[in-house]
Design a protein around this motif. Structure first.
Motif, PDB file in Angstrom:
ATOM      1  N   ALA A 123       2.593   1.505  -3.524  1.00 24.13           N
ATOM      2  CA  ALA A 123       1.871   1.926  -4.587  1.00 24.13           C
ATOM      3  C   ALA A 123       0.899   3.146  -4.348  1.00 24.13           C
ATOM      4  CB  ALA A 123       0.377   0.577  -4.760  1.00 24.13           C
ATOM      5  N   SER A 124       0.656   3.621  -3.215  1.00 22.14           N
ATOM      6  CA  SER A 124      -0.127   4.757  -3.126  1.00 22.14           C
ATOM      7  C   SER A 124       0.930   6.017  -3.070  1.00 22.14           C
ATOM      8  CB  SER A 124      -0.837   4.906  -1.787  1.00 22.14           C
ATOM      9  OG  SER A 124       0.227   4.919  -0.624  1.00 22.14           O
ATOM     10  N   GLU A 128       0.730  -1.261  -0.249  1.00 25.55           N
ATOM     11  CA  GLU A 128      -0.073  -0.008   0.086  1.00 25.55           C
ATOM     12  C   GLU A 128       0.822   1.301   0.192  1.00 25.55           C
ATOM     13  OE1 GLU A 128      -3.622   2.261   2.296  1.00 25.55           O
ATOM     14  OE2 GLU A 128      -2.881  -0.072   3.119  1.00 25.55           O
ATOM     15  N   TRP A 182      -2.690  -3.919  -5.885  1.00 33.07           N
ATOM     16  CA  TRP A 182      -1.416  -3.198  -5.814  1.00 33.07           C
ATOM     17  C   TRP A 182      -0.368  -3.881  -6.259  1.00 33.07           C
ATOM     18  CZ3 TRP A 182      -2.750   1.204  -4.322  1.00 33.07           C
ATOM     19  CH2 TRP A 182      -3.596   1.460  -3.088  1.00 33.07           C
TER      20      TRP A 182
END
Length: 215
Positions: A22-23, A19, A99
């Motif tokens: 990917a974010s 997370e 992701w």
């Protein structure tokens, strides 16, 4: 291909690291931030992973291993209606591992040369297996086979993100994507004469995937 060795705590780290990468973007995350995210001292994280590239490599390798395992499960069940089953399996996997798809498409180039070579071998194995399952071996020479496998893999892996911005329910989205992808793949496999244009097709699909990821 033997399964790569991973840190014994990889499963514990996976979701938080996925997370975060990917974010925020892989390039925007440092080892100290990773350690904080995982509740570790920086020294403890370095003990398991010498660099954040090693973590990224584990995540991307896991992605391709799951793709290969998915192909294996499909192949054991049936030899019929292979393309619809492959498309649906990729749609399902994209829902389960969104992701992973994003990292593999966007950040593989952040790995060092040796790591990229490891990922490339896994991807080539996956693409070769796809083409075997689609029964296209007799229609292409060796180079066209490689190009077709790469183009089809790009379609299957990027297509699930194409309609994410549209207010469709899951069934509508899947039906549209299945029709789009099956039409493209069937057309490509029907006509060996189109092999010369596969490199352009692959580039266009990759660009579409990257544009979708950045939205």
């Amino acid at each position: 291909m033997p399964m790569p060795e991973r840190c014994s705590r990889f499963a514990e780290y996976r979701d938080k690291v996925l997370e975060l990468f990917a974010s925020k973007g892989f390039g925007q995350v440092g080892m100290r931030e990773l350690a904080t995210c995982l509740g570790l001292a920086p020294g403890s994280l370095y003990h398991h992973y010498p660099s954040k590239q090693h973590l990224l490599l584990d995540l991307i390798e896991e992605f391709y291993e799951e793709l290969l395992a998915t192909l294996g499960r499909i192949e054991k069940k049936t030899k019929r209606d292979m393309l619809p089953r492959l498309i649906q399996a990729h749609l399902n996997l994209h829902r389960d591992m969104p992701w992973h798809f994003r990292l593999a498409e966007r950040d593989s180039g952040c790995l060092n040369d040796d790591q990229q070579a490891r990922v490339r071998r896994l991807r080539e194995q996956y693409e070769h297996r796809l083409m075997q399952m689609l029964g296209s071996k007799s229609r292409f020479d060796e180079q066209a086979q490689l190009a077709a496998g790469h183009a089809i893999a790009n379609l299957l892996n990027s297509a699930p993100g194409w309609l994410m911005q549209h207010p469709l329910d899951e069934a509508q989205r899947d039906e549209l994507l299945e029709n789009l992808v099956s039409g493209a793949v069937e057309g490509l496999l029907r006509s060996p004469a189109r092999a010369s244009s596969l490199a352009t097709t692959s580039s266009l699909v990759t660009a579409s995937a990257l544009a979708t990821v950045r939205q």
